[in-house]
Design a protein around this motif. Structure first.
Motif, PDB file in Angstrom:
ATOM      1  N   ILE A   1      -8.623  -7.364   9.852  1.00 36.74           N
ATOM      2  CA  ILE A   1     -10.086  -7.286   9.870  1.00 36.74           C
ATOM      3  C   ILE A   1     -10.726  -8.660   9.642  1.00 36.74           C
TER       4      ILE A   1
ATOM      5  N   SER B   1      -1.776  -2.251   7.243  1.00 40.98           N
ATOM      6  CA  SER B   1      -0.654  -1.704   6.475  1.00 40.98           C
ATOM      7  C   SER B   1       0.149  -0.706   7.317  1.00 40.98           C
TER       8      SER B   1
ATOM      9  N   SER C   1     -12.761  -2.153   2.217  1.00 46.94           N
ATOM     10  CA  SER C   1     -11.756  -3.011   2.866  1.00 46.94           C
ATOM     11  C   SER C   1     -12.201  -4.478   2.975  1.00 46.94           C
TER      12      SER C   1
ATOM     13  N   TYR D   1      -2.552   5.934  -3.477  1.00 43.89           N
ATOM     14  CA  TYR D   1      -3.959   5.706  -3.137  1.00 43.89           C
ATOM     15  C   TYR D   1      -4.732   7.012  -3.089  1.00 43.89           C
TER      16      TYR D   1
ATOM     17  N   ASN E   1     -15.110   0.706   4.879  1.00 41.23           N
ATOM     18  CA  ASN E   1     -15.237   1.255   3.535  1.00 41.23           C
ATOM     19  C   ASN E   1     -14.099   0.754   2.648  1.00 41.23           C
TER      20      ASN E   1
ATOM     21  N   TRP F   1       0.844  -1.194   0.000  1.00 42.75           N
ATOM     22  CA  TRP F   1       0.000   0.000   0.000  1.00 42.75           C
ATOM     23  C   TRP F   1       0.873   1.235   0.000  1.00 42.75           C
TER      24      TRP F   1
ATOM     25  N   GLY G   1      -4.175  -4.302  12.982  1.00 49.24           N
ATOM     26  CA  GLY G   1      -5.045  -5.451  13.208  1.00 49.24           C
ATOM     27  C   GLY G   1      -5.471  -6.051  11.890  1.00 49.24           C
TER      28      GLY G   1
ATOM     29  N   CYS H   1      -9.022   1.169   7.824  1.00 54.37           N
ATOM     30  CA  CYS H   1      -9.203   2.641   7.813  1.00 54.37           C
ATOM     31  C   CYS H   1      -8.264   3.342   6.851  1.00 54.37           C
ATOM     32  N   GLY H   2      -7.238   2.660   6.350  1.00 55.34           N
ATOM     33  CA  GLY H   2      -6.303   3.312   5.434  1.00 55.34           C
ATOM     34  C   GLY H   2      -5.582   4.468   6.086  1.00 55.34           C
TER      35      GLY H   2
ATOM     36  N   PHE I   1     -17.750   6.760   0.362  1.00 55.40           N
ATOM     37  CA  PHE I   1     -17.656   6.784   1.825  1.00 55.40           C
ATOM     38  C   PHE I   1     -18.763   7.657   2.405  1.00 55.40           C
TER      39      PHE I   1
END
Ligand SMILES: C[S@@+](CC[C@H](N)C(=O)[O-])C[C@H]1O[C@@H](n2cnc3c(N)ncnc32)[C@H](O)[C@@H]1O
Length: 263
Positions: free
Chosen positions: A89, A67, A106, A11, A104, A6, A87, A43-44, A22
């Protein structure tokens, strides 16, 4: 080979287009009762997490991502009541029940959505809400062309002979499946819809930039650095052959948006 494919800058090049679903998703939140806690899964870079936490005036918000590059950017935000943690998901469940869970763009990166969504809904407090958006565009040439190139040499061998499948094709279910999953988990009135986002790109080449920030990352993760540019060049040629070298290029992007609230 890079362990974290990433790249926050790549992005965020299309931040405006990426933010639109979103906020469509956020508009599904029922704000008739206070929302004190929220978790944003995948959450990016955290900007949207922070903006939503501020809009809802939650007491505490947590952004979860796997990431390190995305998390490093998120952690620089420094907003009161907002924190970020590493973490997965796929296995995440809340240590304490939460009022709102957001995911969103993910969920499609992980398989077994019945189990994963089950973990998430069971993490909600009574009256808690879940909002999820997943892309559903695996059948568009922007995705089928990269999958085709990945099957060719030298890329195929460089990825160990088995290129990773398109996560959207492999993992994303039909809209009606998500409605049934939510209903079976106790969400009596789930909202699920398929929406086509009209993404007007400057040219077909800009689609390559778009996918470089998302779906191509699964190949970049496995390919040695010196094969990244050749892969992108061959993908661009394949895409131009499929949809034409156009300027502007009208890029349709299908997404599934869903929301549900526990009684
Ligand atoms: C397309 S970005 C979306 C980011 C953000 N939600 C947004 O709307 O801008 C997908 C994010 O999901 C994260 N992700 C993918 N698989 C994950 C996993 N198994 N566990 C945690 N995060 C994951 C990626 O690191 C990336 O930051």
């Amino acid at each position: 080979m890079t362990s974290d494919a990433w790249n926050p800058d790549t992005y965020e090049r299309f931040a405006g287009l990426r933010a639109r679903p979103f906020w469509d998703l956020a508009d599904l939140i029922d704000t008739s009762t206070p929302i004190r806690s929220m978790v944003d899964l995948g959450c990016g870079t955290g900007e949207l997490t922070a903006a939503l936490a501020a809009r809802l005036a939650v007491d505490g918000a947590v952004g979860v991502d796997s990431s390190p590059a995305m998390l490093a950017k998120a952690e620089a935000i420094g907003q009161r009541g907002l924190r970020f943690e590493a973490g997965d998901i796929a296995t995440w469940s809340a240590p304490q029940s939460v009022d709102l869970i957001v995911a969103n763009a993910s969920l499609h990166w992980v398989p077994h959505h019945v189990t994963v969504i089950g973990n998430w809904v069971r993490s909600l407090a009574s009256g808690g809400q879940l909002i999820v958006q997943v892309p559903a565009n695996a059948d568009h040439p922007s995705h089928t062309c990269s999958a085709a190139v990945a099957e060719r040499e030298p890329f195929r061998s460089a990825m160990g002979g088995t290129p990773p499948p398109d996560p959207v094709a492999a993992n994303v279910l039909r809209p009606e499946d998500y409605a049934e999953i939510l209903f079976d988990l106790g969400v009596t009135d789930p909202h699920v819809r398929l929406q086509v986002y009209p993404q007007l790109m400057e040219s077909t080449s800009h689609v390559v930039e778009w996918t470089s920030g998302t779906s191509l990352t699964r190949f970049f993760k496995l390919l040695p650095d010196e094969l990244h540019a050749p892969f992108v060049d061959e993908y661009r040629a394949e895409l131009f052959a499929a949809v034409g070298d156009r300027a502007p290029y009208f890029y349709t992007f299908k997404r599934i948006l869903m929301s549900g609230r526990l009684p």
